[in-house]
Design a protein around this motif. Sequence first.
Motif, PDB file in Angstrom:
ATOM      1  N   GLN A 143      52.410  43.887  37.192  1.00 58.63           N
ATOM      2  CA  GLN A 143      52.885  44.327  35.876  1.00 58.63           C
ATOM      3  C   GLN A 143      51.771  44.991  35.085  1.00 58.63           C
ATOM      4  OE1 GLN A 143      54.607  40.880  34.019  1.00 58.63           O
ATOM      5  NE2 GLN A 143      56.365  40.810  35.407  1.00 58.63           N
ATOM      6  N   ARG A 144      50.549  44.476  35.198  1.00 56.97           N
ATOM      7  CA  ARG A 144      49.426  45.082  34.501  1.00 56.97           C
ATOM      8  C   ARG A 144      49.104  46.454  35.083  1.00 56.97           C
ATOM      9  NH1 ARG A 144      45.809  41.634  32.055  1.00 56.97           N
ATOM     10  NH2 ARG A 144      44.783  43.569  31.400  1.00 56.97           N
ATOM     11  N   LEU A 145      49.191  46.584  36.399  1.00 55.63           N
ATOM     12  CA  LEU A 145      48.848  47.846  37.048  1.00 55.63           C
ATOM     13  C   LEU A 145      49.870  48.932  36.763  1.00 55.63           C
ATOM     14  CD1 LEU A 145      47.619  46.564  40.523  1.00 55.63           C
ATOM     15  CD2 LEU A 145      46.237  47.278  38.568  1.00 55.63           C
ATOM     16  N   ARG A 146      51.079  48.574  36.400  1.00 55.98           N
ATOM     17  CA  ARG A 146      52.099  49.566  36.086  1.00 55.98           C
ATOM     18  C   ARG A 146      51.929  50.137  34.682  1.00 55.98           C
ATOM     19  NH1 ARG A 146      56.713  45.629  38.658  1.00 55.98           N
ATOM     20  NH2 ARG A 146      56.271  46.106  40.858  1.00 55.98           N
ATOM     21  N   LYS A 147      51.004  49.582  33.925  1.00 54.31           N
ATOM     22  CA  LYS A 147      50.707  50.078  32.588  1.00 54.31           C
ATOM     23  C   LYS A 147      49.447  50.939  32.635  1.00 54.31           C
ATOM     24  CE  LYS A 147      52.689  45.935  30.421  1.00 54.31           C
ATOM     25  NZ  LYS A 147      52.429  44.778  29.531  1.00 54.31           N
ATOM     26  N   PRO A 148      49.151  51.690  31.566  1.00 56.10           N
ATOM     27  CA  PRO A 148      47.927  52.507  31.557  1.00 56.10           C
ATOM     28  C   PRO A 148      46.678  51.665  31.767  1.00 56.10           C
ATOM     29  CG  PRO A 148      49.411  53.193  29.794  1.00 56.10           C
ATOM     30  CD  PRO A 148      49.999  51.945  30.379  1.00 56.10           C
ATOM     31  N   TRP A 149      45.687  52.245  32.435  1.00 55.39           N
ATOM     32  CA  TRP A 149      44.451  51.544  32.747  1.00 55.39           C
ATOM     33  C   TRP A 149      43.675  51.255  31.469  1.00 55.39           C
ATOM     34  CZ3 TRP A 149      42.720  49.561  37.284  1.00 55.39           C
ATOM     35  CH2 TRP A 149      41.390  49.118  37.312  1.00 55.39           C
ATOM     36  N   SER A 150      42.972  50.130  31.468  1.00 58.76           N
ATOM     37  CA  SER A 150      42.181  49.745  30.299  1.00 58.76           C
ATOM     38  C   SER A 150      40.881  49.100  30.756  1.00 58.76           C
ATOM     39  CB  SER A 150      42.964  48.760  29.406  1.00 58.76           C
ATOM     40  OG  SER A 150      43.202  47.541  30.095  1.00 58.76           O
ATOM     41  N   GLY A 151      39.903  49.104  29.859  1.00 58.24           N
ATOM     42  CA  GLY A 151      38.642  48.456  30.161  1.00 58.24           C
ATOM     43  C   GLY A 151      38.790  46.953  30.329  1.00 58.24           C
ATOM     44  N   GLN A 152      39.737  46.352  29.619  1.00 52.83           N
ATOM     45  CA  GLN A 152      39.971  44.920  29.746  1.00 52.83           C
ATOM     46  C   GLN A 152      40.426  44.565  31.158  1.00 52.83           C
ATOM     47  OE1 GLN A 152      39.339  42.449  27.762  1.00 52.83           O
ATOM     48  NE2 GLN A 152      40.260  40.891  29.091  1.00 52.83           N
ATOM     49  N   LEU A 153      41.303  45.400  31.722  1.00 50.94           N
ATOM     50  CA  LEU A 153      41.753  45.173  33.091  1.00 50.94           C
ATOM     51  C   LEU A 153      40.595  45.317  34.073  1.00 50.94           C
ATOM     52  CD1 LEU A 153      43.954  44.679  35.186  1.00 50.94           C
ATOM     53  CD2 LEU A 153      44.501  47.118  35.091  1.00 50.94           C
ATOM     54  N   ALA A 154      39.713  46.290  33.829  1.00 52.87           N
ATOM     55  CA  ALA A 154      38.549  46.469  34.695  1.00 52.87           C
ATOM     56  C   ALA A 154      37.651  45.242  34.663  1.00 52.87           C
ATOM     57  CB  ALA A 154      37.774  47.718  34.264  1.00 52.87           C
ATOM     58  N   ARG A 155      37.448  44.669  33.481  1.00 48.92           N
ATOM     59  CA  ARG A 155      36.611  43.471  33.377  1.00 48.92           C
ATOM     60  C   ARG A 155      37.242  42.293  34.108  1.00 48.92           C
ATOM     61  NH1 ARG A 155      35.556  45.810  28.297  1.00 48.92           N
ATOM     62  NH2 ARG A 155      37.421  44.845  27.394  1.00 48.92           N
ATOM     63  N   GLU A 156      38.559  42.138  33.979  1.00 48.04           N
ATOM     64  CA  GLU A 156      39.230  41.031  34.666  1.00 48.04           C
ATOM     65  C   GLU A 156      39.122  41.187  36.182  1.00 48.04           C
ATOM     66  OE1 GLU A 156      43.214  40.819  33.266  1.00 48.04           O
ATOM     67  OE2 GLU A 156      42.650  40.412  31.181  1.00 48.04           O
ATOM     68  N   LEU A 157      39.319  42.390  36.679  1.00 46.85           N
ATOM     69  CA  LEU A 157      39.198  42.612  38.107  1.00 46.85           C
ATOM     70  C   LEU A 157      37.766  42.401  38.590  1.00 46.85           C
ATOM     71  CD1 LEU A 157      41.452  45.799  38.476  1.00 46.85           C
ATOM     72  CD2 LEU A 157      41.994  43.479  39.232  1.00 46.85           C
ATOM     73  N   TYR A 158      36.812  42.823  37.789  1.00 46.95           N
ATOM     74  CA  TYR A 158      35.412  42.675  38.156  1.00 46.95           C
ATOM     75  C   TYR A 158      35.042  41.201  38.319  1.00 46.95           C
ATOM     76  CZ  TYR A 158      30.325  43.112  37.927  1.00 46.95           C
ATOM     77  OH  TYR A 158      28.990  43.032  38.193  1.00 46.95           O
ATOM     78  N   HIS A 159      35.529  40.364  37.400  1.00 41.99           N
ATOM     79  CA  HIS A 159      35.237  38.933  37.471  1.00 41.99           C
ATOM     80  C   HIS A 159      35.986  38.270  38.621  1.00 41.99           C
ATOM     81  CE1 HIS A 159      32.781  39.004  33.931  1.00 41.99           C
ATOM     82  NE2 HIS A 159      33.767  39.405  33.142  1.00 41.99           N
ATOM     83  N   GLN A 160      36.993  38.919  39.153  1.00 41.39           N
ATOM     84  CA  GLN A 160      37.713  38.412  40.323  1.00 41.39           C
ATOM     85  C   GLN A 160      37.199  39.042  41.618  1.00 41.39           C
ATOM     86  OE1 GLN A 160      41.900  38.973  39.573  1.00 41.39           O
ATOM     87  NE2 GLN A 160      41.872  37.680  37.748  1.00 41.39           N
ATOM     88  N   ARG A 161      36.020  39.630  41.565  1.00 40.23           N
ATOM     89  CA  ARG A 161      35.326  40.184  42.737  1.00 40.23           C
ATOM     90  C   ARG A 161      36.073  41.384  43.329  1.00 40.23           C
ATOM     91  NH1 ARG A 161      31.455  36.628  44.516  1.00 40.23           N
ATOM     92  NH2 ARG A 161      31.452  37.530  46.604  1.00 40.23           N
ATOM     93  N   VAL A 162      36.612  42.214  42.455  1.00 40.97           N
ATOM     94  CA  VAL A 162      37.182  43.502  42.868  1.00 40.97           C
ATOM     95  C   VAL A 162      36.182  44.574  42.462  1.00 40.97           C
ATOM     96  CG1 VAL A 162      39.101  45.113  42.663  1.00 40.97           C
ATOM     97  CG2 VAL A 162      39.516  42.644  42.573  1.00 40.97           C
ATOM     98  N   SER A 163      35.589  45.253  43.442  1.00 43.62           N
ATOM     99  CA  SER A 163      34.497  46.183  43.158  1.00 43.62           C
ATOM    100  C   SER A 163      34.931  47.638  43.173  1.00 43.62           C
ATOM    101  CB  SER A 163      33.363  45.991  44.175  1.00 43.62           C
ATOM    102  OG  SER A 163      32.854  44.679  44.110  1.00 43.62           O
ATOM    103  N   LEU A 164      35.914  47.995  44.019  1.00 43.36           N
ATOM    104  CA  LEU A 164      36.296  49.393  44.196  1.00 43.36           C
ATOM    105  C   LEU A 164      37.768  49.587  43.884  1.00 43.36           C
ATOM    106  CD1 LEU A 164      34.445  50.239  47.548  1.00 43.36           C
ATOM    107  CD2 LEU A 164      33.644  50.563  45.202  1.00 43.36           C
TER     108      LEU A 164
END
Length: 203
Positions: A143-164
């Motif tokens: 549901q988050r990915l179907r919305k426009p990208w945001s820096g908050q989403l990038a931070r959440e993914l980064y803390h979940q060990r998503v690098s690329l």
Amino acid sequence: DWLPGFAQVRSPSRFAYFFQAAVLLMSAIGGYLCCDLRPLQNRVWFRSIVTGLLVLIISFEVLPGNLQLVGVPDPARPLEWIEEVQRRLPAGHGLLILPAAPTSNAAAFEDTVRWMIRCTASGIPLVNGYSGFLPAAHYQLLQRLRKPWSGQLARELYHQRVSLVLAAESSVAKQLSEAQNSGLEPIWQNARTGAVLFRISLP
């Protein structure tokens, strides 16, 4: 897809369990009722109707579906982005591929299946794949990915060990590049397909 509830069934073999259970229950009920109709069992028309119904049920149960060829990617021929991800992805980290499936229908996950085949054969952990059993957090991520990208989403993914993050389509790559404070840094681009590989880079 237009029948409520059936669009969620991505594997017909799973739904076959419910159908077979329903057939067994109806057969048991029918057999019980036939036991109470013993005076009719000696009549020819009754035996013909019962035999015909049994033949129809059995024929429908074992009737094969239409066979069709499905294009499956060849894992022995890796794509350009596979080699780049293998080279740049840190150990223990995952890859996110966009665009995400726009709906929950089976047809919407066709690209996801191809990505899963490629990533599985190449040993790349894919964050937004799917299976028959998924936690609630997976659907929240979709549901988050179907919305426009945001820096908050990038931070959440980064803390979940998503690098690329791989933008598999040029239109998606353009949207990510134009997003403000996206936390994404483009590190590779395919000039032929327009795909762009981003690194999640936080200040």
